[in-house]
Design a protein around this motif. Structure first.
Motif, PDB file in Angstrom:
ATOM      1  N   LEU A  58      -7.357  54.834  31.517  1.00 24.73           N
ATOM      2  CA  LEU A  58      -5.916  54.886  31.779  1.00 24.73           C
ATOM      3  C   LEU A  58      -5.506  56.369  32.040  1.00 24.73           C
ATOM      4  O   LEU A  58      -5.847  57.437  31.632  1.00 24.73           O
ATOM      5  N   SER A  59      -4.866  56.981  33.092  1.00 26.77           N
ATOM      6  CA  SER A  59      -3.548  57.867  33.509  1.00 26.77           C
ATOM      7  C   SER A  59      -2.361  57.747  32.890  1.00 26.77           C
ATOM      8  O   SER A  59      -2.255  56.961  32.095  1.00 26.77           O
ATOM      9  N   ARG A  61       0.007  58.284  34.722  1.00 24.03           N
ATOM     10  CA  ARG A  61       0.860  57.179  35.865  1.00 24.03           C
ATOM     11  C   ARG A  61       0.039  56.486  35.099  1.00 24.03           C
ATOM     12  O   ARG A  61       1.586  55.734  35.353  1.00 24.03           O
ATOM     13  N   ASP A  62       0.003  55.402  34.905  1.00 22.86           N
ATOM     14  CA  ASP A  62      -0.127  53.944  33.832  1.00 22.86           C
ATOM     15  C   ASP A  62       0.968  53.507  33.169  1.00 22.86           C
ATOM     16  O   ASP A  62       0.634  52.721  33.001  1.00 22.86           O
ATOM     17  N   CYS A  63       1.028  54.831  32.292  1.00 23.55           N
ATOM     18  CA  CYS A  63       1.601  54.260  31.292  1.00 23.55           C
ATOM     19  C   CYS A  63       2.889  54.800  30.649  1.00 23.55           C
ATOM     20  O   CYS A  63       4.003  54.188  30.173  1.00 23.55           O
ATOM     21  N   HIS A  91      -5.172  48.465  31.122  1.00 20.38           N
ATOM     22  CA  HIS A  91      -4.936  48.411  32.130  1.00 20.38           C
ATOM     23  C   HIS A  91      -3.335  47.985  32.584  1.00 20.38           C
ATOM     24  O   HIS A  91      -3.268  48.142  33.802  1.00 20.38           O
ATOM     25  N   GLY A  92      -2.896  49.321  31.763  1.00 22.99           N
ATOM     26  CA  GLY A  92      -1.344  49.806  31.869  1.00 22.99           C
ATOM     27  C   GLY A  92      -0.096  48.894  31.938  1.00 22.99           C
ATOM     28  O   GLY A  92       0.003  47.931  31.207  1.00 22.99           O
ATOM     29  N   ARG A  93       1.025  49.966  31.814  1.00 17.47           N
ATOM     30  CA  ARG A  93       2.015  48.923  31.181  1.00 17.47           C
ATOM     31  C   ARG A  93       2.984  47.814  32.227  1.00 17.47           C
ATOM     32  O   ARG A  93       3.320  47.133  31.240  1.00 17.47           O
ATOM     33  N   SER A  95       0.578  45.013  32.367  1.00 14.43           N
ATOM     34  CA  SER A  95      -0.430  44.067  32.584  1.00 14.43           C
ATOM     35  C   SER A  95       0.229  42.760  31.474  1.00 14.43           C
ATOM     36  O   SER A  95      -0.805  42.040  31.945  1.00 14.43           O
TER      37      SER A  95
END
Length: 228
Positions: A58-59, A61-63, A91-93, A95
């Motif tokens: 995860l980055s 920016r994904d979160c 898989h990020g916020r 998902s």
């Protein structure tokens, strides 16, 4: 002053000056506050990946979420959020999976009016709710244990149904859990985090108590995905 207190100070000033003219004139201060928050989130992602390898790669920016509000369908036309937040999940916020939420907000009349951390699934899709309830029906003792092991956390039942939903036994031992629509553990952030020079270490220990809870939720959510 700790990084989180510096962030809160900026957000509190923004709360009192929530307009584009002020924000544009103080954009450098915003960038500093956002950079501080992003650095905390980046370290927190790394720590949580050790506790919960299912998070994967995860980055930041994904979160994280943008500070700009979508006012198109809201009677509140203030242009900026008065909080900063991050949702760290597989898989990020966006998902749909359960995860770990950090919300920094000054005390006031904003979205929550306080800073909190939360763990679990907020507003899951109906198919996920159904699957989680089926998991609870089959493994209520395991779900109950995961809640009780999260010492210091409170299960949020604010939006629970008044009755056990149709299709589930009305005399179930786990009726209080079956009535839930959100599956969230939460706690307010106190000075042990907000004043900490290294808040990520404290947050890591707090979130560690909820890993089992999220694993159970995500097992049910994963099953729902497979059925789609």
């Amino acid at each position: 002053m700790s990084d989180l207190r510096e962030i809160l100070s900026f957000l509190d000033t923004l709360r009192l000056n929530n307009n584009r003219e002020w924000f544009n004139a103080h954009k450098d201060e915003y960038r500093v506050a956002q950079a501080r928050f992003d650095a905390i989130v980046e370290r927190l992602i790394s720590e949580l990946q050790v506790l919960d390898p299912s998070l994967g790669t995860l980055s930041v920016r994904d979160c994280t979420y943008r500070i700009y509000r979508d006012t198109r369908f809201s009677p509140d036309k203030t242009p900026y959020k008065t909080h900063m937040s991050a949702y760290i999940c597989p898989h990020g916020r966006k998902s749909g999976y359960a995860g770990y939420y950090l919300h920094i907000e000054p005390i006031g009349d904003g979205l929550l009016g306080r800073s909190i951390i939360a763990s679990g699934a907020h507003c899951p899709l109906p198919k996920f709710v159904q699957s989680i309830r089926e998991e609870i029906l089959d493994n209520g003792a395991g779900f109950d244990q995961s809640v009780k092991r999260a010492e210091g956390w409170t299960l949020d039942d604010t939006f629970a149904l008044k009755r056990i939903p149709r299709g589930f036994p009305v005399d179930s031992k786990w009726g209080d859990y079956l009535r839930l629509k959100d599956f969230i553990l939460e706690q307010d952030l106190d000075s042990d985090v907000l004043d900490a020079r290294e808040p990520v270490a404290v947050l890591r220990e707090k979130f560690a108590a909820t890993v089992e809870f999220n694993h159970l939720l995500n097992r049910a959510i994963e099953y729902a995905f497979e059925e789609m």
